[in-house]
Motif scaffolding. Structure first.
Motif, short mmCIF file in Angstrom:
data_model
loop_
_atom_site.label_atom_id
_atom_site.label_comp_id
_atom_site.label_asym_id
_atom_site.label_seq_id
_atom_site.Cartn_x
_atom_site.Cartn_y
_atom_site.Cartn_z
N SER A 1 4.73 56.11 27.66
CA SER A 1 3.84 57.24 27.95
C SER A 1 2.93 57.51 26.76
O SER A 1 1.78 57.94 26.93
N TRP A 2 3.41 57.26 25.55
CA TRP A 2 2.58 57.38 24.35
C TRP A 2 1.41 56.40 24.44
O TRP A 2 0.26 56.76 24.21
N ASN A 3 1.73 55.15 24.79
CA ASN A 3 0.68 54.12 24.95
C ASN A 3 -0.35 54.55 25.98
O ASN A 3 -1.56 54.47 25.75
N ALA A 4 0.13 54.99 27.14
CA ALA A 4 -0.77 55.32 28.25
C ALA A 4 -1.65 56.51 27.92
O ALA A 4 -2.86 56.51 28.21
N ALA A 5 -1.08 57.54 27.31
CA ALA A 5 -1.87 58.73 26.95
C ALA A 5 -2.93 58.36 25.92
O ALA A 5 -4.10 58.74 26.05
N ARG A 6 -2.54 57.62 24.94
CA ARG A 6 -3.48 57.22 23.89
C ARG A 6 -4.60 56.34 24.46
O ARG A 6 -5.78 56.51 24.15
N ARG A 7 -4.23 55.40 25.34
CA ARG A 7 -5.23 54.50 25.91
C ARG A 7 -6.24 55.28 26.77
O ARG A 7 -7.45 55.03 26.70
N LEU A 8 -5.75 56.23 27.57
CA LEU A 8 -6.67 57.03 28.39
C LEU A 8 -7.65 57.81 27.52
O LEU A 8 -8.85 57.85 27.79
N ALA A 9 -7.12 58.46 26.49
CA ALA A 9 -7.98 59.25 25.63
C ALA A 9 -8.99 58.37 24.90
O ALA A 9 -10.16 58.74 24.74
N GLN A 10 -8.56 57.20 24.48
CA GLN A 10 -9.47 56.29 23.78
C GLN A 10 -10.54 55.76 24.72
O GLN A 10 -11.62 55.36 24.27
N ARG A 11 -10.27 55.75 26.01
CA ARG A 11 -11.26 55.28 26.99
C ARG A 11 -12.16 56.40 27.49
O ARG A 11 -12.89 56.24 28.45
N GLY A 12 -12.08 57.56 26.84
CA GLY A 12 -13.03 58.62 27.11
C GLY A 12 -12.56 59.73 28.02
O GLY A 12 -13.33 60.64 28.33
N PHE A 13 -11.32 59.70 28.47
CA PHE A 13 -10.81 60.77 29.32
C PHE A 13 -10.42 61.96 28.44
O PHE A 13 -9.71 61.81 27.44
N GLY A 14 -10.89 63.15 28.82
CA GLY A 14 -10.54 64.36 28.09
C GLY A 14 -9.32 65.04 28.70
O GLY A 14 -8.87 64.69 29.80
N GLN A 15 -8.79 66.01 27.99
CA GLN A 15 -7.66 66.80 28.46
C GLN A 15 -6.45 65.90 28.81
O GLN A 15 -5.82 66.06 29.85
#
Length: 200
Positions: A150-164
């Motif tokens: 879940s750490w990987n997935a959250a970080r990857r989403l945020a790095q791809r421009g998703f906010g919140q």
């Protein structure tokens, strides 16, 4: 003196003739735990001391105050322990039940690195669909306690421009320990992209 010199020469010759397996082998290098981008690639079940920035950690108490599916989009990325996914239909056949937070979506395997691009695209599409009706609704990624996925997935989403985007470190373990119920999860079906289906 000569006798001693002969003994020393004989000992050296015997050492040189010793079989190769008698020589100590160099220690094997430990497998790398992170890739070049900083995502965890092995031993996913272990303590997670790292900050998921640019995603943010959310305290368990704050997560418990939210209604999954209403106040926030909760996404479980726990892998399928025993089971397979049909690549054409996208349906999962499970070997055992997985319990998750009621109201959460289960997107298995999306916390791995490297991540399956088809599964990852489906996860992003689900978030975009949710944001179409609730543009600022938070997304909370979780699996279990001491789980890097879940750490990987959250970080990857945020790095791809998703906010919140938030990471719930305690996952289903913390949710259940707080007295909240869990329910049997149904993984999101992810069919193969249309162009791949035409090739088959």
């Amino acid at each position: 003196m000569r006798r001693q010199a002969r003994r020393m020469i004989a000992a050296v010759l015997l050492a040189q003739l010793a079989p190769a397996h008698a020589q100590p082998s160099p220690p094997e290098a430990a497998p790398a735990l992170f890739d070049a981008e900083g995502y965890r690639t092995a031993r996913y079940r272990s303590p997670v001391p790292a900050d998921p920035a640019p995603a943010r950690a959310i305290a368990l108490g704050e997560a418990l105050a939210l209604t999954p599916g209403t106040d926030a989009l909760f996404i479980d990325v726990m892998p399928v322990e025993t089971g397979v996914r049909d690549p054409a239909s996208g349906a999962w056949r499970l070997g055992e039940t997985h319990l998750t937070i009621p109201g959460a979506q289960w997107h298995p395997e999306t916390g791995r690195a490297p991540v399956d691009p088809v599964l990852w695209q489906a996860l992003e599409a689900a978030i975009r669909a949710d944001r179409a009706s609730a543009p600022v609704r938070p997304v909370i990624l979780f699996c279990r306690i001491d789980c890097w996925m879940s750490w990987n997935a959250a970080r990857r989403l945020a790095q791809r421009g998703f906010g919140q985007v938030f990471w719930l470190a305690e996952g289903t373990d913390g949710w259940h320990a707080a007295g909240r119920p869990l329910e049997a999860a149904v993984p999101v079906a992810v069919p193969a992209p249309h162009d791949l289906q035409q090739e088959n």
